[in-house]
Design an enzyme around this catalytic site. Structure first.
Site, mmCIF file in Angstrom:
data_model
loop_
_atom_site.group_PDB
_atom_site.id
_atom_site.type_symbol
_atom_site.label_atom_id
_atom_site.label_comp_id
_atom_site.label_asym_id
_atom_site.label_seq_id
_atom_site.Cartn_x
_atom_site.Cartn_y
_atom_site.Cartn_z
ATOM 1 N N PHE A 148 0.827 -1.205 0.000
ATOM 2 C CA PHE A 148 0.000 0.000 0.000
ATOM 3 C C PHE A 148 0.869 1.266 0.000
ATOM 4 O O PHE A 148 0.557 2.241 -0.679
ATOM 5 C CB PHE A 148 -0.932 0.005 1.217
ATOM 6 C CG PHE A 148 -2.158 -0.864 1.068
ATOM 7 C CD1 PHE A 148 -3.176 -0.509 0.194
ATOM 8 C CD2 PHE A 148 -2.301 -2.029 1.808
ATOM 9 C CE1 PHE A 148 -4.314 -1.293 0.054
ATOM 10 C CE2 PHE A 148 -3.435 -2.826 1.678
ATOM 11 C CZ PHE A 148 -4.442 -2.453 0.802
ATOM 12 N N PHE A 186 -3.180 -5.363 -9.478
ATOM 13 C CA PHE A 186 -3.809 -5.820 -8.245
ATOM 14 C C PHE A 186 -3.063 -7.012 -7.654
ATOM 15 O O PHE A 186 -3.333 -7.435 -6.539
ATOM 16 C CB PHE A 186 -5.279 -6.183 -8.482
ATOM 17 C CG PHE A 186 -6.098 -6.221 -7.223
ATOM 18 C CD1 PHE A 186 -6.607 -5.054 -6.669
ATOM 19 C CD2 PHE A 186 -6.365 -7.425 -6.579
ATOM 20 C CE1 PHE A 186 -7.357 -5.086 -5.488
ATOM 21 C CE2 PHE A 186 -7.111 -7.463 -5.408
ATOM 22 C CZ PHE A 186 -7.603 -6.291 -4.863
ATOM 23 N N ARG A 243 -8.830 4.574 3.835
ATOM 24 C CA ARG A 243 -8.275 4.728 2.495
ATOM 25 C C ARG A 243 -9.332 5.153 1.484
ATOM 26 O O ARG A 243 -8.997 5.741 0.440
ATOM 27 C CB ARG A 243 -7.631 3.404 2.073
ATOM 28 C CG ARG A 243 -6.742 3.501 0.853
ATOM 29 C CD ARG A 243 -5.976 2.212 0.611
ATOM 30 N NE ARG A 243 -5.159 2.316 -0.577
ATOM 31 C CZ ARG A 243 -3.928 2.805 -0.624
ATOM 32 N NH1 ARG A 243 -3.372 3.250 0.489
ATOM 33 N NH2 ARG A 243 -3.258 2.872 -1.752
#
Length: 361
Positions: free
Chosen positions: A96, A198, A338
């Site tokens: 992240f 991803f 987020r």
């Protein structure tokens, strides 16, 4: 529908799930689970982010728990040994942070810095021990997390993980160029790229150390196993697109299934949102069929030998965690800070990121 946010206290906070994002089938047919190590996991990953200088101390203090990165992993890799889950959670938190660094390099036009980082990450992935003390925290953080991951299974798994992540790094480079040049990929181009950005096969690879066993190629490539794995990841990626569309449009993003549908299929925004939701729901129903096939396949592997029994059990554990990914991803998107773009002072700048140039040494 409501999510339970654990926040930084022992008392859960009720968070409403917007109707447009609510998936009743997840809430009823995919019970949420947490690894029992989860409370310690949160503490250790917070300390790791701070110790590795991946987030400034004030950002760790204010945002680390609320971002729920450890919750996401603790709801996925159920049954993993504690040290395996810890390594996965630290790697996920690193991912992240890297994703945010990539975004800031694009926003601020730091092309040269991105190319240097890309090259360093490739090298750190191949020889993590040589990069543990690298001056760029993102490079050193990757080296530390993957060196720990490499210790759990034989070299064949390590080589596969590295190969898959090299592809992810290159996909991030393609995304960098697309965003810099304002290129919105077609729907098919986007779907292919999304499976890499991803990291579909990375999260699938990590099911194996969680189950304590490297799966043979013929097992991983079995159509029933592979289909269940792909559907679990497609759901996660497309649901992420559905939830992050406001954030990404605010940030002038070009990588989102909804954006590709608007630009290349000439759908109105509401039509595109409906189409993404349809694909998400289709993933869920198709997974439930694929899951049954994968579990039947697992049964056939138990041939009466010790090896067959262990492989069968490992496949069942992996498929069970593919199922856990659905609920973990779903609730993460409603609990993590987020995606709360409406609460940010600047909708295009997440409050948890370091917006300054980094890693220039």
């Amino acid at each position: 529908m409501h999510a339970l946010s654990h926040g930084t206290t022992s008392t859960p906070t009720i968070i409403a799930v917007p109707p447009a994002l609510s998936l009743p089938v997840i809430e009823t047919a995919f019970p949420r689970k947490f690894h029992p190590y989860w409370p310690r996991l949160r503490e250790e990953t917070r300390a790791w982010l701070l110790g590795k200088r991946l987030m400034p101390a004030d950002k760790v203090e204010e945002h680390a728990d609320g971002l729920c990165y450890t919750d996401l992993m603790a709801g996925y890799y159920i049954g993993a040994p504690d040290d395996v889950l810890q390594a996965i959670a630290d790697y996920s938190a690193w991912f992240f942070v890297w994703d945010d660094r990539h975004d800031r390099d694009i926003v601020h036009g730091r092309a040269a810095a991105w190319l240097r980082l890309k090259d360093r990450l490739h090298r750190a992935l191949d020889s993590p021990g040589d990069h543990l003390d690298h001056g760029d925290p993102v490079v050193a953080g990757l080296a530390d997390s993957v060196e720990r991951l490499y210790a759990f299974l034989p070299g064949g798994w390590n080589d596969r993980f590295a190969r898959h992540f090299h592809e992810v790094i290159e996909a991030y480079d393609r995304e960098f160029r697309n965003r810099t040049e304002g290129i919105v990929p077609t729907v098919e181009e986007y779907l292919e790229l999304r499976r890499l950005t991803f990291a579909h096969w990375i999260w699938t690879d990590l099911l194996e150390p969680s189950a304590g066993r490297e799966l043979p190629d013929e097992v991983r490539q079995n159509p029933a196993y592979r289909k269940a794995a792909l559907l679990s990841q497609e759901f996660a990626a497309w649901y992420n697109d559905l939830c992050s569309l406001p954030k990404e449009m605010a940030g002038s993003e070009v990588h989102n299934l909804g954006i590709s549908l608007v630009i290349h299929e000439e759908l109105a925004l509401e039509e595109a949102i409906t189409e993404v939701r349809r694909r998400v729901e289709e993933c869920i129903s198709e997974f439930q069929d694929a899951e049954r096939d994968a579990l039947r396949f697992a049964d056939t592997l138990d041939d009466g030998t010790v090896g067959g029994k262990e492989t069968s059990a490992a496949v069942r554990a992996c498929v069970g965690n593919m199922r856990n990914w659905f609920s973990s991803v779903y609730w993460f998107h409603h609990e993590s800070g987020r995606y709360r773009v409406d609460s940010w002072d600047d909708r295009s700048t997440p409050p948890y990121v370091d917006n300054e140039a980094a890693g220039e040494s």
